[in-house]
Design a protein around this motif. Sequence first.
Motif, short mmCIF file in Angstrom:
data_model
loop_
_atom_site.label_atom_id
_atom_site.label_comp_id
_atom_site.label_asym_id
_atom_site.label_seq_id
_atom_site.Cartn_x
_atom_site.Cartn_y
_atom_site.Cartn_z
N GLY A 18 -1.66 10.99 33.87
CA GLY A 18 -0.78 9.88 34.22
C GLY A 18 0.33 10.31 35.17
O GLY A 18 0.72 9.56 36.07
N LEU A 19 0.83 11.52 34.98
CA LEU A 19 1.87 12.04 35.86
C LEU A 19 1.36 12.18 37.30
O LEU A 19 2.08 11.90 38.26
CB LEU A 19 2.41 13.38 35.35
CG LEU A 19 3.63 13.93 36.06
CD1 LEU A 19 4.80 12.96 36.00
CD2 LEU A 19 4.02 15.27 35.45
N MET A 20 0.09 12.58 37.44
CA MET A 20 -0.49 12.67 38.78
C MET A 20 -0.55 11.31 39.44
O MET A 20 -0.30 11.18 40.64
CB MET A 20 -1.89 13.31 38.71
CG MET A 20 -1.86 14.77 38.33
SD MET A 20 -3.51 15.42 37.99
CE MET A 20 -4.06 15.76 39.68
N ALA A 61 5.64 3.86 37.96
CA ALA A 61 5.61 3.75 36.50
C ALA A 61 4.54 2.76 36.06
O ALA A 61 3.78 3.03 35.12
CB ALA A 61 6.98 3.32 35.99
N ARG A 62 4.45 1.63 36.73
CA ARG A 62 3.43 0.63 36.41
C ARG A 62 2.04 1.20 36.64
O ARG A 62 1.13 1.00 35.83
CB ARG A 62 3.63 -0.64 37.23
CG ARG A 62 2.60 -1.72 36.87
CD ARG A 62 2.76 -3.03 37.64
NE ARG A 62 4.03 -3.64 37.37
CZ ARG A 62 5.05 -3.69 38.24
NH1 ARG A 62 4.92 -3.16 39.44
NH2 ARG A 62 6.17 -4.28 37.93
N MET A 63 1.86 1.92 37.72
CA MET A 63 0.55 2.50 38.02
C MET A 63 0.15 3.54 36.96
O MET A 63 -1.01 3.64 36.58
CB MET A 63 0.52 3.11 39.42
CG MET A 63 0.67 2.09 40.53
SD MET A 63 -0.53 0.73 40.47
CE MET A 63 -2.04 1.63 40.80
N GLN A 64 1.12 4.31 36.48
CA GLN A 64 0.84 5.28 35.42
C GLN A 64 0.34 4.54 34.17
O GLN A 64 -0.67 4.93 33.57
CB GLN A 64 2.10 6.09 35.11
CG GLN A 64 1.89 7.14 34.03
CD GLN A 64 3.14 7.97 33.79
OE1 GLN A 64 4.20 7.72 34.37
NE2 GLN A 64 3.02 8.95 32.92
N LEU A 65 1.03 3.48 33.79
CA LEU A 65 0.61 2.71 32.62
C LEU A 65 -0.75 2.06 32.86
O LEU A 65 -1.62 2.08 31.97
CB LEU A 65 1.67 1.65 32.29
CG LEU A 65 1.37 0.72 31.14
CD1 LEU A 65 1.05 1.47 29.85
CD2 LEU A 65 2.54 -0.25 30.93
N LEU A 66 -0.97 1.51 34.04
CA LEU A 66 -2.26 0.90 34.35
C LEU A 66 -3.39 1.94 34.30
O LEU A 66 -4.50 1.63 33.86
CB LEU A 66 -2.23 0.21 35.72
CG LEU A 66 -1.51 -1.12 35.75
CD1 LEU A 66 -1.26 -1.57 37.19
CD2 LEU A 66 -2.28 -2.19 34.97
N PHE A 67 -3.09 3.17 34.72
CA PHE A 67 -4.09 4.24 34.62
C PHE A 67 -4.49 4.45 33.15
O PHE A 67 -5.67 4.59 32.84
CB PHE A 67 -3.57 5.54 35.23
CG PHE A 67 -4.47 6.72 34.97
CD1 PHE A 67 -5.69 6.84 35.61
CD2 PHE A 67 -4.09 7.70 34.06
CE1 PHE A 67 -6.53 7.93 35.35
CE2 PHE A 67 -4.92 8.79 33.81
CZ PHE A 67 -6.14 8.91 34.45
N TYR A 68 -3.51 4.49 32.25
CA TYR A 68 -3.81 4.67 30.83
C TYR A 68 -4.70 3.53 30.32
O TYR A 68 -5.67 3.76 29.59
CB TYR A 68 -2.54 4.75 29.99
CG TYR A 68 -1.69 5.96 30.28
CD1 TYR A 68 -2.24 7.18 30.63
CD2 TYR A 68 -0.30 5.87 30.20
CE1 TYR A 68 -1.44 8.29 30.89
CE2 TYR A 68 0.51 6.97 30.45
CZ TYR A 68 -0.07 8.17 30.80
OH TYR A 68 0.72 9.27 31.05
N LEU A 69 -4.37 2.29 30.70
CA LEU A 69 -5.16 1.14 30.28
C LEU A 69 -6.57 1.22 30.85
O LEU A 69 -7.57 0.96 30.15
CB LEU A 69 -4.49 -0.17 30.70
CG LEU A 69 -3.08 -0.42 30.15
CD1 LEU A 69 -2.52 -1.71 30.73
CD2 LEU A 69 -3.06 -0.42 28.64
#
Length: 183
Positions: A27-29, A103-111
Amino acid sequence: MSSSDAVQEYIQDERDPSRSPNVPITGLMVQYYHVCKRELWFMANGIDIDRETTNIQRGTHVDETSYGDSRRSFMIGNRIQLDLLDSGDVMEVKVSSALEKPARMQLLFYLWYLREVYDIDKDGVLAYPTERKRESVTLDEMATTEIESTIRGILDVVSWDSPPQLEKKPYCGSCLYQDLCWM
């Protein structure tokens, strides 16, 4: 290999425990990709920042002390860490909304990761406790396309022999890699 094949190969690598992905995306990437590709390249190539700096410690403190009574942390494999609220939503906590898209993209990656690798559909919550702000995040078709484009972009950037060109951005002064870029 076509770019869509790169995403499918990544998914297959993640689903099969006997395979190991060429690039283990975190997610950090994803966040770094949307902040600064140079920062992503440094991190992916083992040039890590000092995790004891004030900015990092502040973010860790906000993360560890917010919503503790209603969320639990889970580690998937050895690199995907996410928080689940009691409601079942995935939560990402940030100190500030200054870099809202990363930040939103990190969360979307997790989803996306949960859906594509484990067939688990979840919604998300992006929270900025110091600003008393929360936002619901849903993985729709457009977000899926953007995440898959991000994955292809990350795979591309980390394969380069040298970091991307230096590009002055408004937040360079607070970046922990600034000494590498601007010396």
